[in-house]
Design an enzyme around this catalytic site. Structure first.
Site, mmCIF file in Angstrom:
data_model
loop_
_atom_site.group_PDB
_atom_site.id
_atom_site.type_symbol
_atom_site.label_atom_id
_atom_site.label_comp_id
_atom_site.label_asym_id
_atom_site.label_seq_id
_atom_site.Cartn_x
_atom_site.Cartn_y
_atom_site.Cartn_z
ATOM 1 N N GLU A 16 1.154 -1.171 0.178
ATOM 2 C CA GLU A 16 -0.068 0.178 -0.283
ATOM 3 C C GLU A 16 0.808 1.397 -0.320
ATOM 4 O O GLU A 16 0.708 2.274 -0.697
ATOM 5 C CB GLU A 16 -1.084 -0.427 1.690
ATOM 6 C CG GLU A 16 -1.874 1.431 0.931
ATOM 7 C CD GLU A 16 -2.700 1.718 0.012
ATOM 8 O OE1 GLU A 16 -3.174 2.883 0.018
ATOM 9 O OE2 GLU A 16 -3.262 0.714 -0.338
ATOM 10 N N GLU A 17 2.003 0.515 1.019
ATOM 11 C CA GLU A 17 2.696 2.267 1.106
ATOM 12 C C GLU A 17 4.312 2.700 0.375
ATOM 13 O O GLU A 17 4.699 3.173 -0.133
ATOM 14 C CB GLU A 17 2.780 3.133 2.483
ATOM 15 C CG GLU A 17 0.479 2.589 2.909
ATOM 16 C CD GLU A 17 0.407 3.354 2.682
ATOM 17 O OE1 GLU A 17 0.487 4.344 1.962
ATOM 18 O OE2 GLU A 17 -0.504 3.709 3.195
ATOM 19 N N SER B 234 -10.456 10.679 -1.078
ATOM 20 C CA SER B 234 -9.181 10.059 0.036
ATOM 21 C C SER B 234 -8.906 11.299 0.780
ATOM 22 O O SER B 234 -9.386 12.171 1.711
ATOM 23 C CB SER B 234 -8.480 9.484 -0.497
ATOM 24 O OG SER B 234 -8.273 8.670 0.161
ATOM 25 N N ASP C 194 -14.644 -0.920 1.724
ATOM 26 C CA ASP C 194 -13.394 0.305 2.232
ATOM 27 C C ASP C 194 -12.333 -1.083 3.416
ATOM 28 O O ASP C 194 -12.570 -0.251 4.469
ATOM 29 C CB ASP C 194 -13.252 1.541 2.146
ATOM 30 C CG ASP C 194 -11.799 2.186 1.571
ATOM 31 O OD1 ASP C 194 -11.200 1.733 1.453
ATOM 32 O OD2 ASP C 194 -12.232 3.238 1.506
ATOM 33 N N HIS D 46 -12.455 2.061 -1.645
ATOM 34 C CA HIS D 46 -12.282 2.470 -1.620
ATOM 35 C C HIS D 46 -11.930 3.308 -3.654
ATOM 36 O O HIS D 46 -11.953 4.331 -3.687
ATOM 37 C CB HIS D 46 -10.322 2.467 -1.380
ATOM 38 C CG HIS D 46 -10.180 3.821 -0.837
ATOM 39 N ND1 HIS D 46 -10.531 4.596 -0.142
ATOM 40 C CD2 HIS D 46 -9.229 4.765 -1.120
ATOM 41 C CE1 HIS D 46 -10.136 6.028 -0.052
ATOM 42 N NE2 HIS D 46 -8.592 5.787 -0.507
#
Length: 748
Positions: free
Chosen positions: A214-215, A613, A688, A720
């Site tokens: 994800e990051e 977001s 989400d 999301h």
């Protein structure tokens, strides 16, 4: 969060449509062909932005150029196509509907696709060439197929579980993949076997953990050596990670997931790295240091396979160590360290390459801007320099000592591709047309460029070029001629204007504006979109897309502004977010609102602000901080409590909430929710797993308890990406909300 990219009015639904043949004639659209752009058409097939292929690559021998091509009748379904680079002939290699089983993807693969922001795509979403150029590994519907150039397709797996992260080994001897938490490998075309053990539900081999996907822009957890003799394999145990009960609320029922989610200030997974052989007989543990609370950022093999390089990041993300590892023993040493400046952090990058001579091309922000350096024999040489940013390392021709990269050297809003010689890096040669914003990739030997470009009047184009930048052939000319999907709507097309505004403390902010035809003495409402978070630049001189045009067609002025904290402006521009999210971004966007109110054709009482977001979070903070400035706000999938978001993203900017609780209190959007007096529309997908639904329910509960009126629209079963998967309904909801609150344009 890699970047909160979900629904951008300017570019939200630039999905990836079919490739069209080159057209040389200009657009000639008759009046009868002109049509009114509708919301339904914006989201329909074929995509109004025309051709934008995915996964463009050259075969190992350079004879074929392959790509993923969407269908005209189903723009989100992709097939594998090939272009003969000698004859210019196209042919389909794999038809995803004929070859695929239609089976539903496993939950693990669905979530992995969400991490890559391709959750809505169908058919073939990735592929891998065999090194000999004779076959291609193609995952479809959770199983693996081997496609050969004669059109035959061999099914390699047929299981209920998905085969994740499939790859053909560098020397072509093996196929590997992850299944049920184990790494599997087998001879190409043969049967695969698990080469790592089963150790319980919380231990995973060969996968990337949640925050890596994800990051950290790392989607795999294993890496083959160049000679196929070894594999570096990540092992992570998520037992220390807290369990979040996530209810995926659907239209006809609710599924409850016990999800291991490392929220800010809580424990991460325990990560180890091993070196194994392809049959799983030998296993050597790599020394990652005494501190277990670290991030495994990147793993690479030296070109000769004799050294394994590991990038180890500390939990605070203030130091990144490059480890040199002996794969035979697992012993490691720190080759060098990258350290953040005061009150800042180290940004991870994929812009580096180990060269055959043992040196390294490396990207760093150590002088305040992202630039390229060469590390050789323990010494550093800076290759690029200036108050601009290298945005990508495109390729390195090692034989000629030439480095290719993308950067915003000439215009912060229009990225170009450049080249330098290692022997004379001061001379920077631009290879692309400054009338476009450009990106590029290259083959492994850096012999040819694949350039993608667009500008406000031309949607995305892709072409093959030589190393001087000269176009060899169009891959997708995507000409805006009479046959282009957007042609019937060209009559109302608006070219954006760009400009800058100064903040009270002297910062320069870039904006983009699109206006309907301005009539003297008349004022217009504004659709003011923002993202606002780090690792994103929304204002560029690229194609804006059909959604922005639709908004302008309705009679709104469309406006975007990049605040401090956004990408590609250097460390000092990004640094004000440090332990202060929801601060400088809000005041910078307020400067944008004041600028709009100063314009004679803007109705200052009808400025609606919108974001998704991080942008949804920004909407809330803007309404809380400046009541009465904005006529209304739309907040899509917002973070409302940063304690609910993950460790790697949140702590990078905000620190550990156990140590800086007051910073989190200031940054959160819950405490001041009662200060919102302007009309608010809250939108969220009820399944989400990224910005979990609890963010919106917590906000709703707070506002309801304080008697603050607002509207909300929640989407059962949607993630999301609800703004993409339910686009027509989302946008009708938004425009109806604006009309009810007196913000919609007056009848012309």
């Amino acid at each position: 969060m890699k970047k909160f990219v979900l629904l951008s009015a300017a570019a939200a639904l630039l999905s990836l449509p079919t490739v069209v043949s080159a057209q040389d004639k200009p657009a000639t659209v008759t009046q009868a062909q002109q049509q009114k752009l509708t919301l339904e058409r914006v989201f329909a097939s074929p995509d109004l932005s025309g051709s934008a292929p995915r996964g463009v690559r050259l075969s190992p021998d350079g004879k074929l150029l392959t790509l993923l091509r969407g269908r005209e009748d189903e723009k989100d379904r992709f097939d594998l196509w090939a272009l003969d680079t000698q004859t210019g002939d196209w042919r389909m290699l794999v038809d995803s509907e004929k070859v695929g089983s239609g089976a539903e993807l496993s939950e693990t693969e669905k979530m992995q696709r969400e991490r890559k922001r391709i959750g809505s795509l169908k058919g073939i979403v990735t592929y891998d060439w065999a090194p000999d150029g004779k076959a291609i590994l193609v995952p479809i519907d959770g199983d693996l197929y081997l496609a050969r150039l004669d059109g035959s397709v061999e099914r390699l797996t047929q299981t209920e579980a998905s085969e994740l992260n499939p790859a053909i080994s560098p020397a072509g001897g093996y196929v590997s993949f992850v299944r049920d938490g184990q790494l599997w490998a087998g001879a190409l075309g043969g049967e695969a076997h698990a080469i790592t053990p089963i150790e319980g539900d919380t231990v995973h081999w060969g996968e990337a953990e949640f925050v890596a996907q994800e990051e950290m822009d790392r989607s795999t957890g294993y890496w083959w050596s160049p000679d196929d003799k070894r594999i570096a394999v990540e092992r992570f145990d998520e037992a220390p990670v807290g369990i979040v009960t996530r209810a995926a609320i659907g239209a006809e029922g609710t599924k409850v997931y016990e999800q291991r989610y490392p929220a800010a200030g809580t424990d991460n997974v325990l990560v180890d790295l091993y070196v194994v052989d392809p049959v799983g007989q030998k296993r050597v543990k790599v020394d990652l240091g005494a501190d277990r609370d670290i991030y495994l950022a990147r793993v690479d093999w030296a070109p000769d396979g004799k050294t394994l390089y590991v990038q180890r990041e500390n939990r605070a993300q203030t130091q990144l160590d490059m480890l040199s590892v002996d794969p035979a023993t697992g012993t490691s040493r720190v080759l060098f360290s990258e350290k953040a400046t005061d009150k800042s952090w180290v940004n991870l990058s994929n812009n580096y390459k180990f060269l055959n001579d043992g040196s390294l091309i490396w990207w760093s922000e150590r002088d305040g801007y992202g630039h390229l350096y060469r590390f050789k024999d323990g010494k550093w040489t800076q290759l690029t320099k200036g108050d601009w940013v290298v945005t990508g390392l495109v390729g390195v021709d090692q034989a000629k000592g030439r480095v290719y990269f993308s950067a915003n050297k000439d215009d912060v809003l229009a990225q170009q591709v450049y080249a330098i010689d290692l022997a004379n890096p001061e001379k920077v040669t631009r290879l692309t047309d400054p009338a476009f914003t450009n990106g590029a990739s290259m083959d492994a030997s850096a012999s040819r460029l694949i350039v993608s470009r667009s500008n406000p009047s031309q949607p995305s184009q892709v072409y093959l070029a030589d190393t001087t930048g000269k176009r060899i052939a169009w891959i997708s000319e995507n000409a805006l001629d009479a046959n282009h999907p957007y042609a019937p709507y060209l009559a109302s097309h608006v070219t954006p204007s760009f400009g800058t505004i100064k903040t009270a403390d002297g910062a320069t902010l870039h904006y983009k504006m699109m206006t309907p035809p301005i009539e003297p003495g008349k004022t217009y409402p504004v659709f003011f979109e923002h993202y606002g978070g780090p690792h994103s630049q929304t204002v560029t001189k690229g194609w804006s897309g059909a959604m922005a045009q639709y908004i302008v067609d309705q009679g709104y002025i469309y406006f975007e502004l990049d605040n401090r904290g956004s990408a590609n402006r250097g460390v000092d521009f990004e640094q004000p977010l440090y332990r202060a999210m929801g601060g400088i971004e809000v005041s910078d966007q307020l400067a944008g609102a004041h600028f709009l109110k100063s314009l004679p054709y803007v109705d200052g009482k009808r400025i609606a602000t919108y974001g998704w977001s991080y942008g949804g979070y920004m909407t809330l903070k803007m309404l809380e901080a400046n009541p009465g400035v904005y006529a209304a706000g739309i907040s899509g999938a917002p973070v409302t409590k940063w304690e609910l978001y993950d460790t790697h993203y949140t702590e990078r900017y905000m620190g550990d909430p156990r140590e800086v609780a007051a910073a989190y209190t200031r940054a959160d959007a819950i405490e001041d929710a009662g200060k919102i007096t302007d009309p608010l529309l809250l939108i969220h997908g009820m399944a989400d797993d990224n910005v979990v639904f609890e963010n919106s329910t917590a906000l709703a509960a707070k506002m309801q308890a304080e008697g603050v009126p607002f509207e909300m629209m929640f989407y059962p079963g949607q993630t999301h990406s609800a703004g993409r998967s339910r686009g027509v309904h989302v946008w009708k909801t938004i425009f109806d909300f604006l009309e009810r609150n007196g913000i919609a344009p007056k009848a012309r």
